[in-house]
Design an enzyme around this catalytic site. Structure first.
Site, PDB file in Angstrom:
ATOM      1  N   ASP A   1       0.867  -1.167   0.000  1.00  0.00           N
ATOM      2  CA  ASP A   1       0.000   0.000   0.000  1.00  0.00           C
ATOM      3  C   ASP A   1       0.917   1.235   0.000  1.00  0.00           C
ATOM      4  OD1 ASP A   1      -2.155   1.692   0.048  1.00  0.00           O
ATOM      5  OD2 ASP A   1      -3.184   0.714   1.699  1.00  0.00           O
TER       6      ASP A   1
HETATM    7  C1  BGC Z   1      -5.181   3.082   0.410  1.00  0.00           C
HETATM    8  C2  BGC Z   1      -5.467   2.008  -0.618  1.00  0.00           C
HETATM    9  C3  BGC Z   1      -5.437   2.608  -2.007  1.00  0.00           C
HETATM   10  C4  BGC Z   1      -4.096   3.267  -2.227  1.00  0.00           C
HETATM   11  C5  BGC Z   1      -3.930   3.866  -3.608  1.00  0.00           C
HETATM   12  C6  BGC Z   1      -3.930   3.857   0.078  1.00  0.00           C
HETATM   13  O1  BGC Z   1      -3.722   4.949   0.917  1.00  0.00           O
HETATM   14  O2  BGC Z   1      -5.041   2.479   1.678  1.00  0.00           O
HETATM   15  O3  BGC Z   1      -6.713   1.399  -0.349  1.00  0.00           O
HETATM   16  O4  BGC Z   1      -5.672   1.621  -2.956  1.00  0.00           O
HETATM   17  O5  BGC Z   1      -3.931   4.298  -1.259  1.00  0.00           O
HETATM   18  O6  BGC Z   1      -4.680   4.991  -3.771  1.00  0.00           O
END
Ligand code: BGC
Length: 749
Positions: A307
């Site tokens: 993530d």
């Molecule tokens: C979130 C994810 C998301 C990613 C990309 C992160 O901060 O936890 O769920 O897919 O950002 O935007």
């Protein structure tokens, strides 16, 4: 040197193939991939494992881009020719037109496939309730509302629309669905889940993965799904996003792994890792979860992406590494394939250094590159990196919008209807007020045109709010007044005066759109100003209807008695206004059911499948499980009664299937859909049993003044729990099957 490496690689690959008994076409697929890998340098392999944010290749500063958005050709050049990046994600601040996406994707892919190492980039985005970063895309209700439909077929159709519109924007990878269970109502991402129950979430998972991916195989209407966030993200003890989670192994297996297992069985191509720590270890640094469990036990063969900045966080926030180099080593050893870096190239520098110094083997890079290239190949990117944008004539079509409207209509849940005050007559004079009454932002929630969904500049033109939709369907007088914004009373005297002139008042209660850490709150109670608005209106004596649009169930027990009728609208999307109006006036007969237990108290979050000790009134008359509304609850304008519960025989062996049937009668003059929910209680077990668990459900249309018999076949194995040795078992004994108020016992021998 390179030749030797190639021979070894192909040799081990052929061995792997012969062990796997792969088909001829799989062999061809892998030989294409291995041929690409054999020509890649260490730098190129590390680049393939790197995912950068669009900001990094755009004009302006990161998070402060120039407007209108433009790619920066020098930065793009560096990303492709110097860093060989394998993937790009996200949007630069806000939603773009399809035409702009076409320009972006075409420029990136042209460069990537003619320069650098000529490998197309895989672009990923959070299209979590429709393609929320493309102007005029079809926006669906958020996941929690999708679960409230209890209609997997409909959810599959919606996912197929999102996949199509994602591809129409040139994007083949969707960071969706969220497969974390929503069992902590305080959590800011509660609305992104399919609710608290494993069985319901599993059915929604299956439908969504199928809708997104189909058979994939290069299908230009399908995308790679990304099951997230593996594992144990959603139940922080503090309720705050990305704070510690403690879940016992047995509970992980019984509650938190099954949705991911279901997705893997449906061939989910990618997974995103939980940003937080689980049982004291950041998941990005945990090989037992990322390799032993995910790869060896669950058999996942796709790509695992971190993530946002999560490798950096291993040293910056989690403090399990002293610097980036140590953090990268931990994450690679744990099993990640791609780093959502995303705003600098520190990952690349550290990983190249680790490989060159021999601390990480180059073959480890090959392993990850093989998975990444396999996903690109499955999506058809290796052959067709730039989509034929003219193909997607159904983008934003009426057909797509109708599926979103139907989904929203079936999600809206009627929680109270005192003296059958609803459906409302269209000629009634109505006042619509409250913070959610005329706000597409609150109606949609976060991840809508912008990350937090607060900026109204980008709202879909022509999409209707609750107020506008009621006005459109009504034949009477419909007035609007704010009365209160989210946290402060506004023009209250005028609102009360308008209430006095109306027959009925619809108060649309809401919560600031938000997600992740910005969505953290300290108190689940409905903000005071909104409670005061309700009390002021109630003094007029006019009947009140609540429409709730919350990110999570906000506690309303103090004001609940002041409402004659209550709808939960969740975050219902661009068509949620019309869906609500149709439910209100009876053009749609409500059929949504809560996918979670709606709490009555801010200090008592007990799910429906609690233990017997949590009932707590056994000896002292104390309240334990005392929710505002139970999981699965939802009213209809029809009257349904259940009779003739039949469970086949009374004794079953462990490999049998229980044949359950029930008769449902609709004694009203309205056709209606009902969700038949089959709960089963294990009466005595070696691990304390839950009072009941959902083991099957079906949503059926039952015509006015008629009866229908609905049948279920439930394998005895569905009644299993995870025992002391961490194994799924069904222990012999008595089980009680419950549908509505009826129940029958069976014995498993
Ligand atoms: C979130 C994810 C998301 C990613 C990309 C992160 O901060 O936890 O769920 O897919 O950002 O935007």
């Amino acid at each position: 040197m390179r030749l030797i490496k190639t021979i070894t690689l192909v040799g081990s690959f052929l061995l792997a193939l012969s062990c796997n008994n792969s088909t001829e076409s799989e062999n061809e697929n892998y030989s294409e991939i291995n041929s690409i890998i054999s020509k890649m340098s260490i730098e190129e392999k590390v680049g393939q494992m790197t995912q950068i944010n669009l900001d990094v290749i755009s004009k302006g500063e990161i998070f402060n881009l120039q407007t209108p958005h433009q790619l920066d050709s020098l930065k793009l050049d560096s990303a492709i020719n110097h860093y060989f990046v394998g993937s790009i994600l996200n949007v630069g601040g806000h939603t773009y037109t399809r035409e702009h996406w076409e320009d972006i994707i075409t420029e990136i892919q042209t460069k990537a496939t003619t320069q650098g190492n000529k490998i197309p980039v895989i672009y990923g985005i959070d299209a979590i309730h429709g393609v929320n970063y493309t102007v005029d895309a079809t926006l669906f209700p958020q996941q929690i509302a999708q679960a409230a439909t209890w209609n997997p077929e409909l959810i599959k159709m919606g996912a197929a629309v999102s996949a199509y519109e994602c591809r129409a924007s040139g994007i083949p990878w969707n960071f969706s669905p969220v497969l974390d269970l929503g069992r902590q109502p305080l959590w800011s991402r509660f609305f992104e889940t399919y609710g608290e129950d494993v069985y319901l979430a599993k059915q929604m998972t299956k439908a969504t993965i199928n809708g997104y991916q189909g058979e994939t195989n290069g299908d230009k209407e399908k995308v790679a799904s990304c099951m997230k966030h593996f594992l144990g993200y959603s139940t922080p003890l503090s309720g705050k996003d990305r704070t510690p989670v403690w879940v016992h192994d047995r509970q992980l297996k019984e509650y938190y792994i099954p949705t991911f297992e279901t997705a893997i069985n449906e061939n989910a191509l990618t997974v995103m890792i939980n940003s937080g720590e689980l049982n004291g270890i950041p998941v990005h640094a945990n090989p037992e979860i990322l390799t032993t469990l995910l790869r060896d036990e669950l058999g996942f063969k796709g790509l695992a992406v971190t993530d946002w900045e999560d490798i950096i966080k291993l040293y910056r926030d989690h403090k399990v590494a002293r610097n980036m180099r140590e953090a990268v080593k931990l994450a690679i050893d744990a099993g990640i394939d791609m780093s959502m870096t995303p705003n600098d190239y520190s990952f690349n520098r550290a990983l190249i250094d680790l490989v060159k110094s021999g601390e990480i083997k180059e073959s480890r890079l090959d392993e990850s590159c093989r998975r990444i290239l396999w996903v690109k190949q499955q999506l058809g990117l290796l052959k067709n990196p730039i989509p034929d944008f003219d193909y997607y004539t159904e983008f934003g079509s009426e057909k797509h919008k109708n599926i979103a409207l139907e989904t929203a209509s079936e999600s809206i849940t009627l929680l109270k209807n005192k003296d059958n005050i609803l459906p409302l007559k269209k000629e009634s004079n109505i006042l619509v007020c409250g913070p959610a009454a005329n706000s597409l932002n609150i109606q949609n929630g976060a991840w809508t045109h912008t990350w937090q969904g607060i900026d109204s500049t980008y709202n879909t033109k022509g999409a209707l709010t609750f107020y506008e939709s009621i006005k459109q369907l009504s034949t009477g007088k419909v007035d609007y007044s704010l009365g209160s914004n989210l946290n402060q009373l506004q023009n209250i005297a005028e609102t009360v005066a308008k209430a006095k002139r109306s027959d009925i008042v619809v108060i649309c209660l809401g919560e600031l759109p938000s997600t992740e850490i910005p969505g953290n709150i300290n108190d689940l109670t409905l903000p005071k100003a909104q409670q005061e608005l309700i009390k002021a209106i109630s003094k007029t004596g006019k009947p009140i209807v609540f429409a709730l649009s919350f990110n999570r169930p906000r506690v309303i027990n103090e004001v609940e008695p002041l409402a004659s009728a209550i709808f939960h609208c969740y975050l219902s999307g661009d068509y949620g206004g019309m869906a609500f109006a149709k439910n209100l006036f009876g053009d749609v007969n409500p059929s949504g059911k809560l996918p979670f237990t709606y709490p009555k108290h801010t200090g008592s979050f007990i799910p429906y499948d609690h233990k017997y000790t949590e009932i707590l009134d056994i000896n002292f008359g104390k309240e334990g499980f005392d929710p505002q509304w139970e999981f699965g609850f939802g009213l209809s304008y029809s009257n349904f009664t259940y009779s003739n519960l039949n469970v086949g025989k009374t004794k079953y062996s462990s490999n049998d299937t229980i044949s359950v049937s029930i008769e449902i009668t609709n004694s009203s003059s309205l056709n209606g859909k009902e969700v038949i929910q089959v709960f089963v209680s294990d009466t005595v077990a070696s691990i304390t049993p839950s009072v009941k668990r959902l083991r099957a459900f079906k949503k059926v249309l039952i015509e006015a003044n008629s009866s229908q018999t609905v049948e279920f076949n439930i394998p005895i194995s569905e009644l299993a729990f995870v025992n002391l040795n961490n194994k799924w078992v069904v222990e012999p004994g008595c089980f009680v099957i419950k549908i509505g108020d009826l129940e029958k016992a069976i014995v498993v021998e």
